[in-house]
Design a protein around this motif. Sequence first.
Motif, PDB file in Angstrom:
ATOM      1  N   TYR A  24      -2.534  -7.385  -0.289  1.00  0.00           N
ATOM      2  CA  TYR A  24      -2.566  -6.577  -0.072  1.00  0.00           C
ATOM      3  C   TYR A  24      -2.170  -6.849   1.342  1.00  0.00           C
ATOM      4  O   TYR A  24      -2.177  -7.146   2.463  1.00  0.00           O
ATOM      5  N   CYS A  67      -7.190  -1.072   2.037  1.00  0.00           N
ATOM      6  CA  CYS A  67      -7.165  -0.864   1.380  1.00  0.00           C
ATOM      7  C   CYS A  67      -7.239  -2.591  -0.150  1.00  0.00           C
ATOM      8  O   CYS A  67      -8.458  -2.085  -0.578  1.00  0.00           O
ATOM      9  N   SER A 117      -3.837  -2.469   9.625  1.00  0.00           N
ATOM     10  CA  SER A 117      -3.694  -0.883   9.167  1.00  0.00           C
ATOM     11  C   SER A 117      -2.513  -0.104   9.352  1.00  0.00           C
ATOM     12  O   SER A 117      -2.531  -0.081  10.973  1.00  0.00           O
ATOM     13  N   CYS A 166      -2.447   3.858  -6.182  1.00  0.00           N
ATOM     14  CA  CYS A 166      -2.756   3.503  -5.381  1.00  0.00           C
ATOM     15  C   CYS A 166      -3.836   2.751  -5.255  1.00  0.00           C
ATOM     16  O   CYS A 166      -5.039   3.349  -6.191  1.00  0.00           O
ATOM     17  N   CYS A 167      -4.540   2.727  -3.812  1.00  0.00           N
ATOM     18  CA  CYS A 167      -5.709   2.431  -4.218  1.00  0.00           C
ATOM     19  C   CYS A 167      -6.897   2.451  -4.401  1.00  0.00           C
ATOM     20  O   CYS A 167      -8.149   2.900  -4.593  1.00  0.00           O
ATOM     21  N   SER A 203       0.629  -0.851  -0.308  1.00  0.00           N
ATOM     22  CA  SER A 203      -0.117   0.073   0.324  1.00  0.00           C
ATOM     23  C   SER A 203       0.662   1.101  -0.197  1.00  0.00           C
ATOM     24  O   SER A 203       2.440   1.057   0.660  1.00  0.00           O
TER      25      SER A 203
END
Length: 235
Positions: A93, A98, A208, A55-56, A11
């Motif tokens: 991921y 994300c 996260s 970037c997502c 990410s």
Amino acid sequence: MADLKVVYFPSCINRAMGKNEFQKEEDLQLTALTHQLLVRAGYTIIYPKELDAHCCGMPFSSKGFVAVNHKQSQLLEADLLRVSENGKYPILYDMSPCFYHSKEEFTSNLKIVDPIEFMLDFVLPKLTIKKKKEAVAIFPVCSVKKIGKMNQLLALAQQCAEQVTMIDSNCCGFAGDRGFLVPALNEHGLKDLKQQIPIHCTTGYSTSRTCEIGLEKASGISFTSIFYLIEEVSR
């Protein structure tokens, strides 16, 4: 997994942010640690071609920039389709939010995999746990709850530690970047955090990076990606 190959999408937050204040100089940054962990498990790693541009799209979506969000998501999906040979290889991921965002946005049949599921089902079985940690805390972020991975997070941690405390909170309150801008939200969301952590527990884990920043500040102990826990006990 076909040929033990995996596409790894780090990410943008994990690419941009460094280590926390509890980590040592010699400790690896998360993306490098993930690479090392996957190699240890026998995987050949494929990266998106234009990684630094990707970037997502979630940061744009959360600010109401719908068109930019869709554009970023489409560019990422197209690159992941190319490097995965149209979905032949799974895509890992390293942040649950994300993953959740791409899962909602993507329209193809890409095999994108949440970090918890991939580590539990495809990495841990290929590793030897040398010595479990005594006690750890884990925090299921909002996206983990939405996709129903709380039990899998617990199972993953229990394979790596003798005592696992799952933190009970509706939301940590960091909410993307809100914890930077409105710290009171994070403070309120984690007002009961310290009393839930056993006194002999000195490390916590999640999926996260921004949530981990808030958890670390509120708890006074190190909070990092659960990938660090897996790497440590299998080193």
